[in-house]
Write a protein that holds these residues in place. Structure first.
Motif, PDB file in Angstrom:
ATOM      1  N   VAL A 182      18.181 -26.275  10.624  1.00 46.57           N
ATOM      2  CA  VAL A 182      18.088 -27.328  11.622  1.00 46.57           C
ATOM      3  C   VAL A 182      16.715 -27.981  11.508  1.00 46.57           C
ATOM      4  O   VAL A 182      15.695 -27.296  11.529  1.00 46.57           O
ATOM      5  CB  VAL A 182      18.273 -26.745  13.043  1.00 46.57           C
ATOM      6  N   TRP A 210      15.821 -39.939  19.282  1.00 46.51           N
ATOM      7  CA  TRP A 210      16.516 -38.652  19.218  1.00 46.51           C
ATOM      8  C   TRP A 210      17.946 -38.816  18.712  1.00 46.51           C
ATOM      9  O   TRP A 210      18.498 -39.904  18.687  1.00 46.51           O
ATOM     10  CB  TRP A 210      16.499 -37.931  20.566  1.00 46.51           C
ATOM     11  N   ASP A 211      18.508 -37.674  18.321  1.00 47.48           N
ATOM     12  CA  ASP A 211      19.842 -37.637  17.718  1.00 47.48           C
ATOM     13  C   ASP A 211      20.556 -36.399  18.246  1.00 47.48           C
ATOM     14  O   ASP A 211      20.130 -35.274  17.998  1.00 47.48           O
ATOM     15  CB  ASP A 211      19.715 -37.580  16.196  1.00 47.48           C
ATOM     16  N   SER A 238      21.652 -33.631  15.726  1.00 44.97           N
ATOM     17  CA  SER A 238      20.645 -32.990  14.879  1.00 44.97           C
ATOM     18  C   SER A 238      20.635 -31.471  14.996  1.00 44.97           C
ATOM     19  O   SER A 238      19.994 -30.797  14.195  1.00 44.97           O
ATOM     20  CB  SER A 238      19.254 -33.518  15.250  1.00 44.97           C
ATOM     21  N   THR A 293      22.959 -41.464  19.181  1.00 43.56           N
ATOM     22  CA  THR A 293      21.558 -41.475  18.766  1.00 43.56           C
ATOM     23  C   THR A 293      20.826 -42.560  19.544  1.00 43.56           C
ATOM     24  O   THR A 293      21.447 -43.459  20.126  1.00 43.56           O
ATOM     25  CB  THR A 293      21.406 -41.750  17.261  1.00 43.56           C
TER      26      THR A 293
END
Length: 229
Positions: free
Chosen positions: A62, A88-89, A92, A140
């Protein structure tokens, strides 16, 4: 009927992404947070610290959260903070707490403002529950900065502060931009945009060991859409 269902489904995703924007119940603090000092302790139990485990043989590692690019320049650093704050995602493998940790790395090295900054950052990020919901749509987010400037109101705040209340090199930069969210519904991309503005309170002290060799660090964040002007 198919057209109506497709329109309803697409509308539902737009509503979910928009709701995610509204779910950012912002409780950030402005200049008065720096002047009056840290908030009293919160009775709520903090989120557990992220657990790092070694990936299995068939599991990809990760990635870590975005890091704020360091800088000696207040305007450049504030922009770097803003981009990390809004970037941000949900796919992820990270959670909001991981993104918070990345931003806290460039927080006040004395620790005096860290608790308040953590609270400010949390107000900008989706809650854990909202994050899990948004993850279903591969949501996202990123920020496009349109303008950044030192607000005139900051001079007034400095004049009102008592000697020693503000750290060396303290300043403020107001950011104006557009927040972009993208997601996927039934294999179709869906987007949402919203104009945002806020103020980053930071310090760029002269070079010294206790000040990280003069690099800027973030102190606090204003409430979203309630910046200094």
């Amino acid at each position: 009927m198919k057209t109506n269902l497709a329109s309803w489904s697409r509308g539902r995703l737009i509503a979910v992404i928009a709701a995610g924007l509204v779910l950012l119940l912002l409780v950030g603090v402005g200049v008065y947070g720096l002047i009056t000092g840290p908030r009293p302790p919160d009775d709520r139990a903090p989120d557990p610290a992220p657990t790092v485990t070694a990936p299995g043989e068939n599991e990809p590692a990760v990635p870590g959260p975005p890091r704020v690019v360091p800088s000696h320049d207040p305007d450049e650093f504030a922009r770097n903070v803003a981009e990390a704050l809004f970037g941000w995602d949900t796919g992820s493998g990270l959670m909001p707490l991981d993104y918070t940790a990345g931003l806290l790395e460039v927080g006040d090295p004395s620790g005096a403002e860290q608790a308040g900054l953590a609270s400010d950052i949390a107000a900008y990020l989706p809650s854990r529950e909202a994050w899990i919901e948004l993850r279903q749509y591969a949501t996202t987010q990123h920020l496009v900065i349109n303008h950044s400037f030192m607000p005139e109101a900051w001079d007034q705040a400095v004049e009102q502060a008592q000697p020693g209340q503000l750290p060396p090199g303290a300043t403020a930069v107001t950011i104006e931009g557009t927040r972009h969210r993208e997601g996927v519904w039934n294999d179709e991309p869906v987007t949402a945009e919203q104009s945002v503005s806020f103020t980053v309170f930071l310090a760029c002290p002269p070079p010294a060991p206790q000040f990280r060799t003069g690099l800027c660090h973030v102190l606090r964040l204003s409430q979203l859409d309630n910046p200094l002007r």
